[in-house]
Design an enzyme around this catalytic site. Structure first.
Site, PDB file in Angstrom:
ATOM      1  N   ASN A  86      47.725  43.315  37.453  1.00 21.27           N
ATOM      2  CA  ASN A  86      46.330  43.678  37.687  1.00 21.27           C
ATOM      3  C   ASN A  86      45.363  42.724  36.978  1.00 21.27           C
ATOM      4  OD1 ASN A  86      44.081  45.627  38.376  1.00 21.27           O
ATOM      5  ND2 ASN A  86      43.990  45.684  36.127  1.00 21.27           N
TER       6      ASN A  86
ATOM      7  N   ASP B  69      52.999  47.189  36.224  1.00 17.83           N
ATOM      8  CA  ASP B  69      52.043  47.839  35.332  1.00 17.83           C
ATOM      9  C   ASP B  69      50.710  48.084  36.043  1.00 17.83           C
ATOM     10  OD1 ASP B  69      51.261  48.281  32.372  1.00 17.83           O
ATOM     11  OD2 ASP B  69      49.756  46.854  33.043  1.00 17.83           O
TER      12      ASP B  69
ATOM     13  N   GLU C 166      53.988  52.032  37.598  1.00 16.11           N
ATOM     14  CA  GLU C 166      53.225  52.756  36.596  1.00 16.11           C
ATOM     15  C   GLU C 166      51.907  53.139  37.274  1.00 16.11           C
ATOM     16  OE1 GLU C 166      50.787  52.768  32.475  1.00 16.11           O
ATOM     17  OE2 GLU C 166      50.634  51.120  33.877  1.00 16.11           O
TER      18      GLU C 166
ATOM     19  N   ASP D  59      52.972  53.807  25.136  1.00 19.05           N
ATOM     20  CA  ASP D  59      51.554  54.164  25.187  1.00 19.05           C
ATOM     21  C   ASP D  59      51.316  55.519  24.518  1.00 19.05           C
ATOM     22  OD1 ASP D  59      50.590  51.886  26.430  1.00 19.05           O
ATOM     23  OD2 ASP D  59      51.062  52.648  28.429  1.00 19.05           O
TER      24      ASP D  59
END
Ligand code: BGC
Length: 501
Positions: free
Chosen positions: A105, A203, A245, A311
């Site tokens: 991303n 991700d 994810e 996380d």
């Protein structure tokens, strides 16, 4: 059935797992790929089928490697490409597999593409990122890290424009409307898959394109691009697994499977917080409810079930009242908050209660999906909540009770050792959590139906007890601190049982 339906996955952070030793390499107090090689016997002994390594690419590490500065090289602290090749070979020699993360991303602002994009707007990389003159554009797109960023746009002095970022301002989003960016993705995939990887976690995949519709998440353009990635993988690496994810609400999460033509696996973000919620309430209802909202998966697909990861325990997708309940139950101190979640490890979240931890592991092994274990949770490692961001849960793995916990011969350079337990002390104790987790993994392997059988809820007559049937197994989990008598079986406080159905 494919290999990933029944694989037990294990997530490790290279920098926090094991420093090099016995390899003639210089110890730096930072985990390395060679260090991981040293510990493969342990992972094999534990029963792990697939190792997941979080990003090890060149990076300024302002987001622990999810800020990639070069998609084609390994961070020098972690070792060399040869080390990675050897690691892959050593895993395969043991019949184990390996996957890693790709953050597509965004890149780090240090990435040469971004630097070129800033300095040369008309050059080949000028349109690689999302630039604009209006910091109000895309008002419908939310800020994700609301505790540290106030806008998704940051002003760039050099280019005299704003650039768009979903996460930290040092992580500019790539512009997927530019076909050249899309082309780069396929080169990156080929490069790493050709090294022999068995899978990739993509991700932050929900955010590739920017539009106001749907809050800019899980857009048709984004899932269409995912289909292209999948088709490419099927054509060239048909045995590999792609894991999404996508921290989204239940119906939206299903988008990432499509008709079985997008991801093979998606992390089960909908179920995860409900397990903690049920425990806080002593009531199984939240888990029944969420299982009810998840439709059956398309052919060839599987959930990635998890309790914790690198996380925070994310609470972005739960209702306000549930989030409040979770903060009350699991956030005694505000220093443990990270973004919209809680940066604590499993054992501390369970208040140090071994029964609760085992209950959670039993759920992990028996709920629909393939289990993902976060390094250190198998020994109930503690955390250091004085550390910023999510570093509380990323401290060095504790291998033994020596000064540096067997992690390194040097003082750890990045994060301190928390202490309190170790692999060695638990290996020497048959009654330890580690032995119990290992036995559960073996039990899971002995029941391949857990990989594919539908999950049929079973009414137990007790509010605190969750019951579901998976093939020939009846799984019972007691979320309360009281003994429960079900007639045929009695469950202790936080007790659980896998029985022939
Ligand atoms: C990763 C996080 C990271 C974020 C932004 C995520 O979804 O799991 O660790 O901070 O992407 O890069």
């Amino acid at each position: 059935m494919s290999w990933y339906h029944n694989a037990v996955f294990y997530q490790a952070l290279v920098g926090s797992f094991k420093d090099s030793s016995n390899n003639g390499a210089e110890n730096k107090g930072i985990g390395t790929l060679r260090g991981v090689i040293d510990k493969l016997d342990y992972l094999q002994w534990l029963g792990v089928d697939c190792l997941w390594l979080s990003p090890f690419y060149a990076s300024p590490l302002r987001d622990d490697g999810y800020d990639i500065a070069d998609y084609y090289s390994i961070h020098p602290d972690y070792g060399t490409m040869e080390d990675l090749e050897e690691l892959i070979e050593e895993l395969h020699r043991r019949d184990m597999r390996i996957m890693t993360d790709l953050a597509l991303n965004h890149t780090s602002s240090d990435h040469p593409w971004f630097q070129a994009s800033r300095s040369d707007p008309d050059g080949p990389f000028g349109d690689f990122y999302v630039w604009g003159d209006d910091p109000e554009r895309y008002p419908e797109i939310r800020v994700i890290f609301t505790d540290v960023e106030t806008s998704n746009w940051t002003w760039d002095e050099e280019r005299q424009q704003y650039y768009f970022h979903r996460f930290y301002s040092h992580q500019p989003d790539l512009n997927y409307d530019n076909p050249n960016v899309q082309d780069e993705v396929f080169d990156i995939l080929s490069f790493w898959m050709d090294k022999g990887l068995d899978g990739l976690r993509l991700d932050a995949i929900a955010y590739l394109f920017e539009r106001n519709e749907l809050g800019g998440e899980s857009l048709p353009e984004t899932v269409e691009f995912v289909e292209k990635i999948r088709a490419f993988m099927d054509a060239h690496y048909p045995d590999a697994v792609l894991i999404a994810e996508a921290n989204q609400p239940p119906e939206e999460t299903m988008e990432y499977y499509g008709s079985g033509n997008r991801f093979h696996m998606v992390f089960n973000f909908p179920v995860m917080p409900r397990l903690y919620q049920a425990l806080a309430l002593g009531d199984a209802t939240p888990v029944y409810d969420i299982l009810d909202q998840l439709p059956p998966l398309p052919e060839g697909c599987q959930w990635g079930t998890f309790l914790r990861n690198h996380d925070e325990l994310t609470l972005e997708m739960v209702d306000d009242d549930v989030r409040e309940l979770m903060y009350q139950a699991y956030l005694p101190d505000d220093s443990m908050r990270a973004h919209v979640g809680i940066a604590r490890r499993l054992m501390p979240l369970m208040g140090g209660d071994r029964n609760k931890v085992e209950l959670m592991f039993s759920l992990l092994m028996t709920l629909p999906g393939a289990p993902f274990i976060y390094y250190g949770d198998e020994i109930g490692m503690l955390d250091d909540t004085s550390l910023p961001d999510r570093y509380a849960v990323r401290t060095p793995m504790q291998w033994d009770d020596s000064k540096h916990a067997g992690f390194s011969t040097r003082t750890p350079a990045r994060l301190p050792i928390v202490g309190g337990t170790s692999v060695e002390s638990q290996i020497n104790d048959d009654t330890s959590l580690l032995h119990r987790v290992r036995a559960m993994i073996a039990e899971r392997h002995a029941h391949p139906e857990l990989g594919t059988a539908p999950c049929e809820p079973v009414e137990t007559g007790k509010k605190s007890v969750l019951g579901y049937q998976r093939g020939n197994l009846l799984c019972l989990h007691n979320f309360s601190d009281r003994c429960v008598d079900l007639g045929t079986v009695e469950l202790g406080p936080y007790g659980w049982a896998w029985l022939p159905a």
